[in-house]
Design a protein around this motif. Structure first.
Motif, PDB file in Angstrom:
ATOM      1  N   VAL A  92       0.865  -1.177   0.000  1.00 18.51           N
ATOM      2  CA  VAL A  92       0.000   0.000   0.000  1.00 18.51           C
ATOM      3  C   VAL A  92       0.900   1.225   0.000  1.00 18.51           C
ATOM      4  CG1 VAL A  92      -1.797   1.296   1.233  1.00 18.51           C
ATOM      5  CG2 VAL A  92      -1.814  -1.210   1.303  1.00 18.51           C
ATOM      6  N   ILE A  93       0.631   2.160  -0.903  1.00 20.51           N
ATOM      7  CA  ILE A  93       1.352   3.433  -0.972  1.00 20.51           C
ATOM      8  C   ILE A  93       0.366   4.542  -0.643  1.00 20.51           C
ATOM      9  CG2 ILE A  93       2.580   5.048  -2.476  1.00 20.51           C
ATOM     10  CD1 ILE A  93       4.188   2.588  -2.114  1.00 20.51           C
ATOM     11  N   VAL A  94       0.790   5.504   0.184  1.00 25.90           N
ATOM     12  CA  VAL A  94      -0.029   6.671   0.486  1.00 25.90           C
ATOM     13  C   VAL A  94       0.698   7.902  -0.026  1.00 25.90           C
ATOM     14  CG1 VAL A  94      -1.152   8.043   2.279  1.00 25.90           C
ATOM     15  CG2 VAL A  94      -1.005   5.558   2.529  1.00 25.90           C
ATOM     16  N   ALA A 138       3.346  13.924  -4.034  1.00 20.76           N
ATOM     17  CA  ALA A 138       4.429  13.168  -3.403  1.00 20.76           C
ATOM     18  C   ALA A 138       3.873  11.967  -2.658  1.00 20.76           C
ATOM     19  CB  ALA A 138       5.203  14.043  -2.423  1.00 20.76           C
ATOM     20  N   THR A 139       4.645  10.887  -2.663  1.00 20.76           N
ATOM     21  CA  THR A 139       4.321   9.763  -1.798  1.00 20.76           C
ATOM     22  C   THR A 139       4.857  10.094  -0.403  1.00 20.76           C
ATOM     23  OG1 THR A 139       6.363   8.641  -2.397  1.00 20.76           O
ATOM     24  CG2 THR A 139       4.373   8.047  -3.637  1.00 20.76           C
ATOM     25  N   VAL A 140       4.223   9.546   0.635  1.00 19.67           N
ATOM     26  CA  VAL A 140       4.676   9.801   2.007  1.00 19.67           C
ATOM     27  C   VAL A 140       4.861   8.524   2.819  1.00 19.67           C
ATOM     28  CG1 VAL A 140       3.725  12.134   2.090  1.00 19.67           C
ATOM     29  CG2 VAL A 140       2.315  10.229   2.870  1.00 19.67           C
ATOM     30  N   ALA A 141       4.323   7.401   2.345  1.00 21.21           N
ATOM     31  CA  ALA A 141       4.434   6.158   3.117  1.00 21.21           C
ATOM     32  C   ALA A 141       4.270   4.948   2.214  1.00 21.21           C
ATOM     33  CB  ALA A 141       3.373   6.115   4.217  1.00 21.21           C
ATOM     34  N   GLU A 142       5.000   3.892   2.572  1.00 17.27           N
ATOM     35  CA  GLU A 142       4.862   2.608   1.895  1.00 17.27           C
ATOM     36  C   GLU A 142       4.711   1.539   2.977  1.00 17.27           C
ATOM     37  OE1 GLU A 142       7.220   0.161  -1.497  1.00 17.27           O
ATOM     38  OE2 GLU A 142       8.430   0.787   0.212  1.00 17.27           O
ATOM     39  N   GLU A 152       5.222  -4.152   7.146  1.00 13.57           N
ATOM     40  CA  GLU A 152       6.331  -3.270   7.515  1.00 13.57           C
ATOM     41  C   GLU A 152       6.064  -1.879   6.953  1.00 13.57           C
ATOM     42  OE1 GLU A 152      10.160  -6.277   7.565  1.00 13.57           O
ATOM     43  OE2 GLU A 152       9.857  -4.980   5.823  1.00 13.57           O
ATOM     44  N   PHE A 153       6.439  -0.869   7.719  1.00 10.77           N
ATOM     45  CA  PHE A 153       6.321   0.515   7.275  1.00 10.77           C
ATOM     46  C   PHE A 153       7.671   0.996   6.761  1.00 10.77           C
ATOM     47  CE2 PHE A 153       7.263   4.927   8.486  1.00 10.77           C
ATOM     48  CZ  PHE A 153       6.442   5.571   7.566  1.00 10.77           C
TER      49      PHE A 153
END
Length: 176
Positions: A92-94, A138-142, A152-153
């Protein structure tokens, strides 16, 4: 053998920014989550969550959707219940996209944009978009599911210069 590590289970991604100056067009930033199948974690998203929506199974929900940054504290927030996400999903990408309705805006044009990724009361990461100041998204988290099934973050700040629709379809691609 089983692991005692539960991994990342439930997180909240928070976004805030200040309203535009009087007379200037509103700045509208949006949180977007893209969910990828385990068999194709860098391909096309299986589904997207954005603009006042939630995932088909209810595991990812956009709780607040501001159009102008006039919230009290947090302007947008998204909850991800990763521990409930089906086994078919592996990534999951945020990300955050700036709506381009009033002309081209980049993060440097938005007053005090900030994000935080929280697990309970613990801040996993956060930032002010300074490293992607010239980007429109921009992406901020994977979040990645490991072989043992735990999530896993990974902090994942990566800038894009594209409109929100294209960003949503390409934000998780690994070949860009």
């Amino acid at each position: 053998m089983h692991s005692l590590n539960k991994g990342t289970e439930k997180v909240e991604v928070q976004l805030k920014w200040d309203p535009s100056p009087l007379g200037a067009p509103d700045s509208d930033l949006d949180l977007i989550a893209a969910t990828y199948l385990a068999r194709d974690p860098g391909g096309e998203p299986a589904y997207l969550v954005y603009f006042d929506s939630r995932s088909p199974d209810g595991t990812i929900t956009l709780n607040r959707d501001s159009k102008n940054g006039k919230g009290l504290g947090i302007d947008e927030s998204m909850t991800l219940e990763l521990h409930r996400l089906g086994a078919d999903y592996g990534r999951v990408i945020v990300g955050v996209a700036i709506q381009q309705n009033g002309g081209r805006l980049v993060f440097a044009d938005v007053l005090n944009p900030e994000f935080r990724v929280m697990e309970g009361y613990t801040e996993l990461s956060g930032g002010d978009f300074a490293e992607v100041a010239g980007a429109t998204a921009a992406t901020v988290a994977e979040f990645v599911r490991t072989g043992s099934g735990v999530w896993e973050f990974h902090p994942y700040v990566r800038g894009f210069d594209t409109d929100p629709n294209d960003f949503a379809l390409t934000m998780g691609r690994r070949d860009l």
